[in-house]
Enzyme design. Structure first.
Site, PDB file in Angstrom:
ATOM      1  N   ASP A  65       0.868  -1.168   0.000  1.00 43.54           N
ATOM      2  CA  ASP A  65       0.000   0.000   0.000  1.00 43.54           C
ATOM      3  C   ASP A  65       0.912   1.226   0.000  1.00 43.54           C
ATOM      4  O   ASP A  65       2.059   1.157   0.459  1.00 43.54           O
ATOM      5  CB  ASP A  65      -0.893  -0.022   1.243  1.00 43.54           C
ATOM      6  CG  ASP A  65      -1.653   1.264   1.417  1.00 43.54           C
ATOM      7  OD1 ASP A  65      -2.436   1.625   0.511  1.00 43.54           O
ATOM      8  OD2 ASP A  65      -1.458   1.926   2.458  1.00 43.54           O
ATOM      9  N   ALA A  66       0.421   2.346  -0.500  1.00 41.32           N
ATOM     10  CA  ALA A  66       1.261   3.542  -0.589  1.00 41.32           C
ATOM     11  C   ALA A  66       1.137   4.453   0.628  1.00 41.32           C
ATOM     12  O   ALA A  66       2.103   4.669   1.373  1.00 41.32           O
ATOM     13  CB  ALA A  66       0.924   4.319  -1.857  1.00 41.32           C
ATOM     14  N   ARG A 116      -7.167  13.058   6.685  1.00 43.27           N
ATOM     15  CA  ARG A 116      -6.953  11.661   6.286  1.00 43.27           C
ATOM     16  C   ARG A 116      -8.222  10.828   6.482  1.00 43.27           C
ATOM     17  O   ARG A 116      -8.599  10.027   5.611  1.00 43.27           O
ATOM     18  CB  ARG A 116      -5.806  11.076   7.105  1.00 43.27           C
ATOM     19  CG  ARG A 116      -5.578   9.578   6.945  1.00 43.27           C
ATOM     20  CD  ARG A 116      -5.224   9.193   5.541  1.00 43.27           C
ATOM     21  NE  ARG A 116      -4.804   7.798   5.453  1.00 43.27           N
ATOM     22  CZ  ARG A 116      -4.635   7.133   4.318  1.00 43.27           C
ATOM     23  NH1 ARG A 116      -4.854   7.733   3.157  1.00 43.27           N
ATOM     24  NH2 ARG A 116      -4.238   5.872   4.326  1.00 43.27           N
ATOM     25  N   ASN A 121      -5.076   3.137  -3.540  1.00 45.14           N
ATOM     26  CA  ASN A 121      -6.243   3.938  -3.899  1.00 45.14           C
ATOM     27  C   ASN A 121      -5.853   5.194  -4.669  1.00 45.14           C
ATOM     28  O   ASN A 121      -6.698   5.822  -5.304  1.00 45.14           O
ATOM     29  CB  ASN A 121      -6.998   4.372  -2.635  1.00 45.14           C
ATOM     30  CG  ASN A 121      -7.904   3.291  -2.084  1.00 45.14           C
ATOM     31  OD1 ASN A 121      -8.258   2.346  -2.775  1.00 45.14           O
ATOM     32  ND2 ASN A 121      -8.284   3.436  -0.821  1.00 45.14           N
TER      33      ASN A 121
END
Length: 216
Positions: free
Chosen positions: A9-10, A40, A117
């Protein structure tokens, strides 16, 4: 244990999502940490609700909308900071251990990839800014499917492209909900619990829990 592919995941896993606000903490004011946390949280909430509605908007649009909400939620912050914060989000800091860990895994001969995402442009900018473009083989964005994690089709982007069984993929994320989705799909999952959060989704537990990527 060695795997054919190590997929990350980033945001929150490779890149510090709070770096943008922290860079302008003095201008944001004493509530900068809460400001960043709300930004966030709303960004993620918008992705989940839009996925359920089938009303896709790319992650950059959601990032902008979440920031606008945060300005309204946390009063007293100079609205002219909006563009500075958005610009900073394109160049988030990666966590200190990330470059060395990815290089070590790549030397094993494994595929190194991002599954995120984030929009393709956002991810390309973050990877280039962190000088990870020579280490990461592929960037898989949900934008190809017009939906968001934890839809099984998102995780299938990796297995389809690499022609691998899910069990051949080691998937790392700092987001427990993401780990739950990837576990359900069949990945071997590693929860990078950077904030020492309590566990949840007990029926969809990770294979391993680490405080950072360093021990991977």
């Amino acid at each position: 244990m060695s795997h054919a592919a190590y997929v990350f995941d980033a945001y929150g896993t490779l890149f510090d999502v709070h770096a943008a606000v922290r860079r302008h903490a003095g201008d944001v004011g004493p509530n900068y940490q809460i400001f960043s946390e709300i930004w966030r949280a709303k960004q993620l909430e918008y992705s989940w609700t839009r996925a359920l509605m089938g009303a896709y908007a790319d992650f950059w649009q959601l990032t902008e909308q979440a920031l606008d909400y945060t300005f309204k939620r946390i009063g007293g912050v100079d609205p002219t900071l909006r563009q500075k914060l958005l610009d900073a989000y394109w160049k988030l800091d990666c966590y200190p251990e990330v470059p060395a860990v990815l290089k070590a895994l790549k030397q094993r001969g494994a595929h190194i990839a991002i599954l995120s995402n984030g929009s393709p442009a956002m991810l390309a900018s973050a990877v280039k800014n962190a000088a990870l473009d020579t280490v990461i083989d592929d960037i898989f964005s949900v934008d190809a499917l017009k939906t968001y994690k934890t839809a099984p089709a998102v995780y299938d982007l990796v297995t389809t492209n690499y022609r691998l069984y899910p069990s051949a993929v080691s998937f790392q994320s700092s987001n427990r909900w993401d780990i739950a989705g990837a576990t359900k799909f069949g990945f071997r999952t590693v929860w990078i619990n950077r904030s020492d959060m309590p566990d949840e989704y007990f029926d969809l537990g990770p294979a391993l829990i680490l405080p950072s990527l360093e021990s991977l």
